[in-house]
Design a protein around this motif. Structure first.
Motif, mmCIF file in Angstrom:
data_model
loop_
_atom_site.group_PDB
_atom_site.id
_atom_site.type_symbol
_atom_site.label_atom_id
_atom_site.label_comp_id
_atom_site.label_asym_id
_atom_site.label_seq_id
_atom_site.Cartn_x
_atom_site.Cartn_y
_atom_site.Cartn_z
ATOM 1 N N ARG A 101 124.605 52.097 44.183
ATOM 2 C CA ARG A 101 123.493 52.389 45.095
ATOM 3 C C ARG A 101 123.938 52.928 46.445
ATOM 4 N NH1 ARG A 101 118.481 50.672 43.488
ATOM 5 N NH2 ARG A 101 117.926 52.143 45.120
ATOM 6 N N GLY A 102 125.255 53.006 46.669
ATOM 7 C CA GLY A 102 125.714 53.603 47.910
ATOM 8 C C GLY A 102 126.956 52.940 48.443
ATOM 9 N N VAL A 103 127.439 53.504 49.528
ATOM 10 C CA VAL A 103 128.607 52.976 50.225
ATOM 11 C C VAL A 103 128.203 52.750 51.671
ATOM 12 C CG1 VAL A 103 130.987 53.439 50.918
ATOM 13 C CG2 VAL A 103 130.176 54.219 48.674
ATOM 14 N N LEU A 105 123.416 45.158 66.104
ATOM 15 C CA LEU A 105 123.535 46.508 65.553
ATOM 16 C C LEU A 105 123.266 47.503 66.680
ATOM 17 C CD1 LEU A 105 123.853 48.214 62.931
ATOM 18 C CD2 LEU A 105 121.351 48.211 62.819
ATOM 19 N N VAL A 106 124.222 48.399 66.924
ATOM 20 C CA VAL A 106 124.046 49.378 67.998
ATOM 21 C C VAL A 106 123.867 50.796 67.469
ATOM 22 C CG1 VAL A 106 125.240 47.998 69.752
ATOM 23 C CG2 VAL A 106 126.553 49.608 68.351
ATOM 24 N N ASN A 107 124.159 51.025 66.197
ATOM 25 C CA ASN A 107 123.964 52.351 65.626
ATOM 26 C C ASN A 107 123.849 52.262 64.105
ATOM 27 O OD1 ASN A 107 123.704 55.201 65.889
ATOM 28 N ND2 ASN A 107 125.806 55.443 65.191
ATOM 29 N N CYS A 108 122.944 53.054 63.551
ATOM 30 C CA CYS A 108 122.765 53.145 62.104
ATOM 31 C C CYS A 108 122.641 54.614 61.738
ATOM 32 C CB CYS A 108 121.518 52.387 61.673
ATOM 33 S SG CYS A 108 121.101 52.618 59.920
ATOM 34 N N GLU A 109 123.551 55.091 60.914
ATOM 35 C CA GLU A 109 123.501 56.460 60.411
ATOM 36 C C GLU A 109 123.310 56.394 58.909
ATOM 37 O OE1 GLU A 109 126.928 58.740 61.806
ATOM 38 O OE2 GLU A 109 127.094 57.321 63.455
ATOM 39 N N LYS A 110 122.284 57.120 58.397
ATOM 40 C CA LYS A 110 121.965 57.114 56.961
ATOM 41 C C LYS A 110 122.203 58.503 56.390
ATOM 42 C CE LYS A 110 118.116 53.944 56.316
ATOM 43 N NZ LYS A 110 116.756 53.812 55.811
ATOM 44 N N TYR A 111 122.750 58.491 55.173
ATOM 45 C CA TYR A 111 122.991 59.742 54.454
ATOM 46 C C TYR A 111 122.506 59.568 53.019
ATOM 47 C CZ TYR A 111 126.288 59.863 58.329
ATOM 48 O OH TYR A 111 126.860 59.785 59.572
ATOM 49 N N TYR A 112 121.402 60.203 52.670
ATOM 50 C CA TYR A 112 120.900 60.106 51.300
ATOM 51 C C TYR A 112 121.680 61.076 50.421
ATOM 52 C CZ TYR A 112 117.108 57.285 53.039
ATOM 53 O OH TYR A 112 116.386 56.277 53.613
ATOM 54 N N VAL A 113 122.030 60.616 49.233
ATOM 55 C CA VAL A 113 122.828 61.396 48.301
ATOM 56 C C VAL A 113 121.990 61.676 47.071
ATOM 57 C CG1 VAL A 113 124.959 61.414 46.949
ATOM 58 C CG2 VAL A 113 124.901 60.211 49.143
ATOM 59 N N ASN A 114 121.972 62.918 46.610
ATOM 60 C CA ASN A 114 121.214 63.265 45.404
ATOM 61 C C ASN A 114 122.042 63.020 44.169
ATOM 62 O OD1 ASN A 114 119.011 64.096 46.904
ATOM 63 N ND2 ASN A 114 119.819 66.148 47.136
ATOM 64 N N GLY A 172 112.807 51.657 46.320
ATOM 65 C CA GLY A 172 113.240 52.506 45.218
ATOM 66 C C GLY A 172 113.823 53.842 45.644
ATOM 67 N N LYS A 173 114.324 53.922 46.861
ATOM 68 C CA LYS A 173 114.917 55.175 47.343
ATOM 69 C C LYS A 173 116.238 55.438 46.633
ATOM 70 C CE LYS A 173 112.424 55.837 51.446
ATOM 71 N NZ LYS A 173 112.426 55.724 52.862
ATOM 72 N N PRO A 174 116.679 56.693 46.653
ATOM 73 C CA PRO A 174 117.916 57.049 45.949
ATOM 74 C C PRO A 174 119.155 56.496 46.640
ATOM 75 C CG PRO A 174 117.123 58.917 47.213
ATOM 76 C CD PRO A 174 116.078 57.839 47.321
ATOM 77 N N LEU A 175 120.263 56.795 46.038
ATOM 78 C CA LEU A 175 121.566 56.400 46.570
ATOM 79 C C LEU A 175 121.645 56.701 48.065
ATOM 80 C CD1 LEU A 175 124.393 55.481 45.399
ATOM 81 C CD2 LEU A 175 124.990 57.890 45.442
ATOM 82 N N VAL A 176 122.127 55.735 48.829
ATOM 83 C CA VAL A 176 122.228 55.925 50.270
ATOM 84 C C VAL A 176 123.610 55.502 50.742
ATOM 85 C CG1 VAL A 176 121.243 53.656 50.813
ATOM 86 C CG2 VAL A 176 121.160 55.453 52.520
ATOM 87 N N GLU A 189 121.144 42.567 60.775
ATOM 88 C CA GLU A 189 120.177 43.593 61.165
ATOM 89 C C GLU A 189 120.352 44.871 60.337
ATOM 90 O OE1 GLU A 189 118.668 45.728 65.284
ATOM 91 O OE2 GLU A 189 120.224 44.197 65.380
ATOM 92 N N GLY A 190 121.584 45.297 60.111
ATOM 93 C CA GLY A 190 121.837 46.508 59.340
ATOM 94 C C GLY A 190 121.445 46.383 57.881
ATOM 95 N N ASP A 191 121.549 45.167 57.319
ATOM 96 C CA ASP A 191 121.180 44.949 55.923
ATOM 97 C C ASP A 191 119.704 45.276 55.694
ATOM 98 O OD1 ASP A 191 123.774 43.951 55.906
ATOM 99 O OD2 ASP A 191 123.249 42.127 54.803
ATOM 100 N N ARG A 192 118.891 45.093 56.718
ATOM 101 C CA ARG A 192 117.462 45.380 56.587
ATOM 102 C C ARG A 192 117.225 46.851 56.225
ATOM 103 N NH1 ARG A 192 114.594 41.112 58.219
ATOM 104 N NH2 ARG A 192 115.701 39.546 59.447
ATOM 105 N N TYR A 193 118.077 47.743 56.742
ATOM 106 C CA TYR A 193 117.911 49.170 56.470
ATOM 107 C C TYR A 193 118.171 49.489 55.001
ATOM 108 C CZ TYR A 193 117.590 50.077 61.462
ATOM 109 O OH TYR A 193 117.181 50.092 62.772
ATOM 110 N N PHE A 194 119.297 49.007 54.452
ATOM 111 C CA PHE A 194 119.546 49.360 53.055
ATOM 112 C C PHE A 194 118.707 48.525 52.092
ATOM 113 C CE2 PHE A 194 123.496 46.860 54.037
ATOM 114 C CZ PHE A 194 123.330 45.804 53.152
ATOM 115 N N LEU A 195 118.351 47.297 52.463
ATOM 116 C CA LEU A 195 117.469 46.506 51.604
ATOM 117 C C LEU A 195 116.085 47.148 51.504
ATOM 118 C CD1 LEU A 195 118.506 42.876 52.509
ATOM 119 C CD2 LEU A 195 118.383 43.828 50.201
ATOM 120 N N LYS A 196 115.579 47.668 52.606
ATOM 121 C CA LYS A 196 114.276 48.351 52.566
ATOM 122 C C LYS A 196 114.340 49.528 51.604
ATOM 123 C CE LYS A 196 110.599 50.360 55.394
ATOM 124 N NZ LYS A 196 109.969 50.823 54.212
#
Length: 154
Positions: free
Chosen positions: A67-69, A145-154, A130-134, A118-125
């Motif tokens: 589901r992601g790294v 948490l001072v920064n969160c960068e997300k990269y969705y992968v197809n 049902g979002k794709p690999l992140v 706090e960061g776990d909330r982002y990937f758990l959501k």
């Protein structure tokens, strides 16, 4: 940088969660997490997640879905690269006593009410929705948490 895995095992619209409350000097003391741990020498992330899930829960996974790294950067703890998985097929019985903490099936609708990083909330959501690999990079100062960068992968 340490390498780890984390797995969210799903059953009846719930995830198996671990409340970390049994180890001294646990960076996740008092937090709810999925199931996982550190890669050992010679292990792939998949080897590790199968081993860790069995050791901590008594459940034998039949398969996992990547589901992601997640990259964790911290000014307090060692930086971490975490390989995240989900699983829906398993066999065996849940251990009555886990040496890491308390195991509990938590309804997806109730997970955000738990004491989480706090960061776990982002990937758990994303998992719950049902979002794709992140892939994500989470930067912490202490427990904040001072920064969160997300990269969705197809």
């Amino acid at each position: 940088m340490k390498l780890t895995t984390l797995c969210y095992i799903e059953k009846d619209d719930s995830y198996l969660m671990l409340y970390r409350n049994k180890k001294d000097k646990d960076q996740s003391q008092g937090k709810w997490l999925g199931i996982g741990g550190k890669l050992e020498d010679g292990e792939s992330p998949e080897d590790c997640v199968f081993r860790e899930v069995f050791e901590e829960t008594g459940l034998k996974l039949k398969s996992v879905t990547s589901r992601g790294v997640i990259t964790f950067i911290s000014d307090v703890w060692e930086d971490e690269l975490m390989f995240m998985f989900t699983a829906t097929e398993f066999e065996g019985s849940l251990l009555e006593n886990c040496n890491e903490g308390e195991l509990s099936w938590i309804k997806k609708t109730d997970i955000m009410d738990l004491s989480l990083w706090e960061g776990d909330r982002y990937f758990l959501k994303d998992l719950i929705d049902g979002k794709p690999l992140v892939n994500m990079k989470l930067t912490y100062e202490g427990d904040k948490l001072v920064n969160c960068e997300k990269y969705y992968v197809n």
